[in-house]
Design an enzyme around this catalytic site. Structure first.
Site, mmCIF file in Angstrom:
data_model
loop_
_atom_site.group_PDB
_atom_site.id
_atom_site.type_symbol
_atom_site.label_atom_id
_atom_site.label_comp_id
_atom_site.label_asym_id
_atom_site.label_seq_id
_atom_site.Cartn_x
_atom_site.Cartn_y
_atom_site.Cartn_z
ATOM 1 N N ILE A 155 -19.907 -103.558 -44.993
ATOM 2 C CA ILE A 155 -20.531 -104.884 -44.808
ATOM 3 C C ILE A 155 -19.835 -105.647 -43.678
ATOM 4 O O ILE A 155 -20.498 -106.270 -42.838
ATOM 5 C CB ILE A 155 -20.481 -105.683 -46.134
ATOM 6 C CG1 ILE A 155 -21.296 -104.954 -47.211
ATOM 7 C CG2 ILE A 155 -20.996 -107.101 -45.933
ATOM 8 C CD1 ILE A 155 -21.123 -105.500 -48.628
ATOM 9 N N ASP A 174 -7.840 -105.358 -41.445
ATOM 10 C CA ASP A 174 -8.092 -104.350 -42.479
ATOM 11 C C ASP A 174 -6.942 -103.366 -42.417
ATOM 12 O O ASP A 174 -6.535 -102.959 -41.331
ATOM 13 C CB ASP A 174 -9.434 -103.633 -42.169
ATOM 14 C CG ASP A 174 -9.964 -102.838 -43.372
ATOM 15 O OD1 ASP A 174 -9.195 -102.050 -43.950
ATOM 16 O OD2 ASP A 174 -11.145 -103.010 -43.692
ATOM 17 N N CYS A 205 -13.591 -108.022 -48.031
ATOM 18 C CA CYS A 205 -12.686 -107.049 -48.659
ATOM 19 C C CYS A 205 -12.985 -107.003 -50.157
ATOM 20 O O CYS A 205 -13.560 -107.934 -50.703
ATOM 21 C CB CYS A 205 -11.240 -107.469 -48.422
ATOM 22 S SG CYS A 205 -10.889 -109.151 -48.930
ATOM 23 N N THR A 232 -18.641 -113.689 -49.134
ATOM 24 C CA THR A 232 -19.685 -112.941 -49.858
ATOM 25 C C THR A 232 -19.060 -111.732 -50.550
ATOM 26 O O THR A 232 -19.765 -110.806 -50.931
ATOM 27 C CB THR A 232 -20.801 -112.453 -48.901
ATOM 28 O OG1 THR A 232 -20.192 -111.658 -47.876
ATOM 29 C CG2 THR A 232 -21.578 -113.579 -48.289
ATOM 30 N N SER A 233 -17.711 -111.731 -50.687
ATOM 31 C CA SER A 233 -17.069 -110.546 -51.290
ATOM 32 C C SER A 233 -16.926 -110.730 -52.799
ATOM 33 O O SER A 233 -17.832 -110.368 -53.553
ATOM 34 C CB SER A 233 -15.742 -110.248 -50.600
ATOM 35 O OG SER A 233 -14.816 -111.298 -50.784
ATOM 36 N N ARG A 234 -15.841 -111.334 -53.241
ATOM 37 C CA ARG A 234 -15.663 -111.661 -54.653
ATOM 38 C C ARG A 234 -14.952 -113.002 -54.721
ATOM 39 O O ARG A 234 -14.072 -113.299 -53.897
ATOM 40 C CB ARG A 234 -14.823 -110.598 -55.369
ATOM 41 C CG ARG A 234 -15.566 -109.314 -55.686
ATOM 42 C CD ARG A 234 -16.686 -109.526 -56.729
ATOM 43 N NE ARG A 234 -17.406 -108.297 -57.035
ATOM 44 C CZ ARG A 234 -18.541 -107.911 -56.465
ATOM 45 N NH1 ARG A 234 -19.112 -108.660 -55.543
ATOM 46 N NH2 ARG A 234 -19.131 -106.791 -56.834
ATOM 47 N N ASP A 258 -21.018 -117.155 -51.708
ATOM 48 C CA ASP A 258 -22.023 -116.447 -52.509
ATOM 49 C C ASP A 258 -21.398 -115.982 -53.820
ATOM 50 O O ASP A 258 -22.091 -115.443 -54.669
ATOM 51 C CB ASP A 258 -22.561 -115.239 -51.718
ATOM 52 C CG ASP A 258 -23.718 -114.560 -52.437
ATOM 53 O OD1 ASP A 258 -24.646 -115.289 -52.862
ATOM 54 O OD2 ASP A 258 -23.714 -113.321 -52.584
ATOM 55 N N GLU A 263 -17.580 -117.310 -61.782
ATOM 56 C CA GLU A 263 -19.045 -117.283 -61.757
ATOM 57 C C GLU A 263 -19.657 -116.661 -63.007
ATOM 58 O O GLU A 263 -20.841 -116.865 -63.292
ATOM 59 C CB GLU A 263 -19.547 -116.533 -60.520
ATOM 60 C CG GLU A 263 -19.256 -115.033 -60.535
ATOM 61 C CD GLU A 263 -19.821 -114.305 -59.321
ATOM 62 O OE1 GLU A 263 -19.571 -114.754 -58.190
ATOM 63 O OE2 GLU A 263 -20.501 -113.277 -59.514
ATOM 64 N N HIS A 295 -24.530 -115.539 -55.985
ATOM 65 C CA HIS A 295 -24.355 -114.074 -55.891
ATOM 66 C C HIS A 295 -25.686 -113.376 -55.615
ATOM 67 O O HIS A 295 -26.114 -112.496 -56.354
ATOM 68 C CB HIS A 295 -23.707 -113.529 -57.173
ATOM 69 C CG HIS A 295 -22.934 -112.259 -56.916
ATOM 70 N ND1 HIS A 295 -21.704 -112.004 -57.473
ATOM 71 C CD2 HIS A 295 -23.218 -111.175 -56.144
ATOM 72 C CE1 HIS A 295 -21.271 -110.821 -57.068
ATOM 73 N NE2 HIS A 295 -22.174 -110.302 -56.253
HETATM 74 P P1 NAI Z 1 -16.156 -101.138 -48.238
HETATM 75 O O1 NAI Z 1 -15.344 -100.401 -49.233
HETATM 76 O O2 NAI Z 1 -17.051 -100.376 -47.308
HETATM 77 O O3 NAI Z 1 -15.205 -102.060 -47.340
HETATM 78 C C1 NAI Z 1 -14.154 -102.818 -47.844
HETATM 79 C C2 NAI Z 1 -13.079 -102.872 -46.766
HETATM 80 O O4 NAI Z 1 -12.066 -103.769 -47.197
HETATM 81 C C3 NAI Z 1 -12.426 -101.497 -46.504
HETATM 82 O O5 NAI Z 1 -12.479 -101.196 -45.133
HETATM 83 C C4 NAI Z 1 -10.998 -101.700 -46.991
HETATM 84 O O6 NAI Z 1 -10.038 -100.956 -46.235
HETATM 85 C C5 NAI Z 1 -10.827 -103.214 -46.769
HETATM 86 N N1 NAI Z 1 -9.702 -103.781 -47.474
HETATM 87 C C6 NAI Z 1 -9.069 -103.334 -48.596
HETATM 88 N N2 NAI Z 1 -8.010 -104.109 -48.876
HETATM 89 C C7 NAI Z 1 -7.958 -105.055 -47.913
HETATM 90 C C8 NAI Z 1 -7.066 -106.132 -47.646
HETATM 91 N N3 NAI Z 1 -6.022 -106.370 -48.437
HETATM 92 N N4 NAI Z 1 -7.317 -106.912 -46.578
HETATM 93 C C9 NAI Z 1 -8.357 -106.658 -45.758
HETATM 94 N N5 NAI Z 1 -9.226 -105.629 -45.953
HETATM 95 C C10 NAI Z 1 -9.039 -104.857 -47.022
HETATM 96 O O7 NAI Z 1 -16.988 -102.191 -49.089
HETATM 97 P P2 NAI Z 1 -18.316 -102.962 -48.677
HETATM 98 O O8 NAI Z 1 -19.502 -102.188 -49.108
HETATM 99 O O9 NAI Z 1 -18.214 -103.387 -47.263
HETATM 100 O O10 NAI Z 1 -18.219 -104.242 -49.638
HETATM 101 C C11 NAI Z 1 -17.200 -105.206 -49.489
HETATM 102 C C12 NAI Z 1 -17.171 -106.098 -50.702
HETATM 103 O O11 NAI Z 1 -18.361 -106.891 -50.725
HETATM 104 C C13 NAI Z 1 -17.217 -105.342 -52.049
HETATM 105 O O12 NAI Z 1 -15.935 -104.947 -52.468
HETATM 106 C C14 NAI Z 1 -17.828 -106.340 -52.969
HETATM 107 O O13 NAI Z 1 -16.797 -107.066 -53.598
HETATM 108 C C15 NAI Z 1 -18.624 -107.260 -52.048
HETATM 109 N N6 NAI Z 1 -20.056 -107.171 -52.289
HETATM 110 C C16 NAI Z 1 -20.729 -108.340 -52.513
HETATM 111 C C17 NAI Z 1 -22.096 -108.328 -52.735
HETATM 112 C C18 NAI Z 1 -22.860 -109.592 -52.933
HETATM 113 O O14 NAI Z 1 -23.996 -109.549 -53.440
HETATM 114 N N7 NAI Z 1 -22.338 -110.748 -52.545
HETATM 115 C C19 NAI Z 1 -22.831 -107.064 -52.802
HETATM 116 C C20 NAI Z 1 -22.028 -105.905 -52.468
HETATM 117 C C21 NAI Z 1 -20.692 -105.975 -52.255
#
Ligand code: NAI
Length: 337
Positions: A155, A174, A205, A232-234, A258, A263, A295
């Protein structure tokens, strides 16, 4: 296989039902969220299917285990709500949907940025009131601004790509560098530099012990005055109370959320007839420069369809005894990511 599907929303029944048409699993659609109290509803099921605000903590898993539940099929990419140690100790397999549409979330993040910047939400209301004045609606060119992406995974990379298209200078932080991001021109920097240089900070993240309250008092103190922050992460990645202090003193220029730390008691429910007891959330909603969506980053037709397909595929794989390792969550991975 019999599966108890918790927190089922009407729109999901349609997509899960369609995905299950050829697979033939017996899906027990349940409205309540999963918790120790609702765990008995999974009686007779070999698996539960859970969403982001279902409880998958040790007490809940311990309540599910005697019922014979062996599979936790998550309808999400994030798995921060699962006590993985408890799941593994109880012999439960945890499967998730690692990618269903990173586009949905990246586009939503940029939508929040544009709305906060150009104040579409306020303009919409004003024009409907026949108030065509522009005072208070001034934004800034995103072109040539610096955008910091925290977490350049699927993302984060797409968000960086869209922002690079706007002509932003894109910084990334990252622990694992993405060659695709580097090819896009994303400049990897340390967190301190990202905080100090960014006009816009977008969080992508996962939530884990290393990222909980990553954006706290000390991080906020290092950001530019007027910074825009979008999450938009957590929710737990931001210390909400610290953010409120920095909104009150005018340091944060705008905040788009988001996701929110607490939540689970709010989002995905119509609470319009109730009195919200969470004073922190209610305070957040009073700021004119805070935009909250509940969300819904994932909420596109494509993403919901992909979640349903992968979830049913995960259940079928588990039944056949050959799970896709890319979709399985293990303890080591939890620590690593
Ligand atoms: P992904 O696994 O492809 O990417 C996450 C990245 O964060 C990885 O490159 C990882 O190395 C990095 N990371 C890990 N620890 C870190 C740190 N301490 N500092 C900086 N970067 C760090 O995951 P993706 O698919 O990109 O999703 C990211 C997050 O988005 C998910 O974990 C989820 O919490 C959130 N999400 C939110 C949604 C929503 O509806 N708002 C829907 C889907 C995901």
């Amino acid at each position: 296989m019999k599966i108890a599907v918790y927190s089922t929303k009407p729109f999901e029944r349609e997509f899960l039902g369609a995905a299950n048409a050829g697979a033939g699993h017996e899906l027990r659609f349940l409205l309540p969220p999963l918790s120790p109290e609702t765990a008995p509803l999974a009686e007779g099921c070999a698996g539960v299917c859970a969403f982001v605000n279902d409880r998958l903590d040790a007490p809940t898993l311990e309540a599910l285990a005697p019922l014979g539940v062996k599979l936790l099929a998550l309808r999400s990419a994030g798995f921060n709500h699962v006590n993985l140690d408890a799941a593994h100790a109880l012999g439960m397999t945890v499967l998730r949907v690692p990618a269903y549409s990173p586009y949905a979330v990246a586009e939503h993040a940029v939508g929040l940025m544009l709305t906060l910047n150009r104040k579409f939400h306020r303009a919409f209301n004003r024009v409907r009131e026949q108030n065509f004045a522009l005072d208070g609606l001034m934004g800034f060119d995103m072109h040539r601004k610096t955008a910091g992406i925290v977490g350049t995974g699927k993302i984060g990379e797409l968000t960086g790509k869209i922002l690079a298209g706007f002509g932003c200078r894109v910084l990334g932080f990252d622990p694992v560098r993405s060659p695709a991001c580097e090819a896009l021109g994303v400049q990897y920097v340390g967190m301190d530099e990202l905080l100090a240089d960014s006009d816009i900070i977008s969080l992508h993240c996962p939530l884990n012990p290393a990222t909980r309250h990553l954006i706290n008092e000390s991080a906020l103190a290092r950001t530019k005055r007027g910074v825009m922050i979008v999450n938009t992460s957590r929710g737990g990645v931001i210390d909400t109370r610290a953010a409120i202090r920095y909104l009150k003193n005018g340091h944060i220029g705008s905040l788009g959320l988001d996701v929110y730390e607490e939540e689970g008691d709010l989002f995905f429910n119509d609470l319009s007839e109730t009195i919200i007891q969470d004073d922190v959330f209610v305070r957040l909603m009073t700021f004119p420069n805070v935009l909250i969506t509940a969300h819904q980053g994932f909420f596109t037709r494509e993403a919901v369809g992909n979640i349903a397909q992968t979830t049913i595929g995960n259940i079928t794989d588990f039944e056949r005894g050959k799970v896709n390792p890319a979709n399985q969550v293990t303890s080591e991975r939890h620590v690593a990511r």
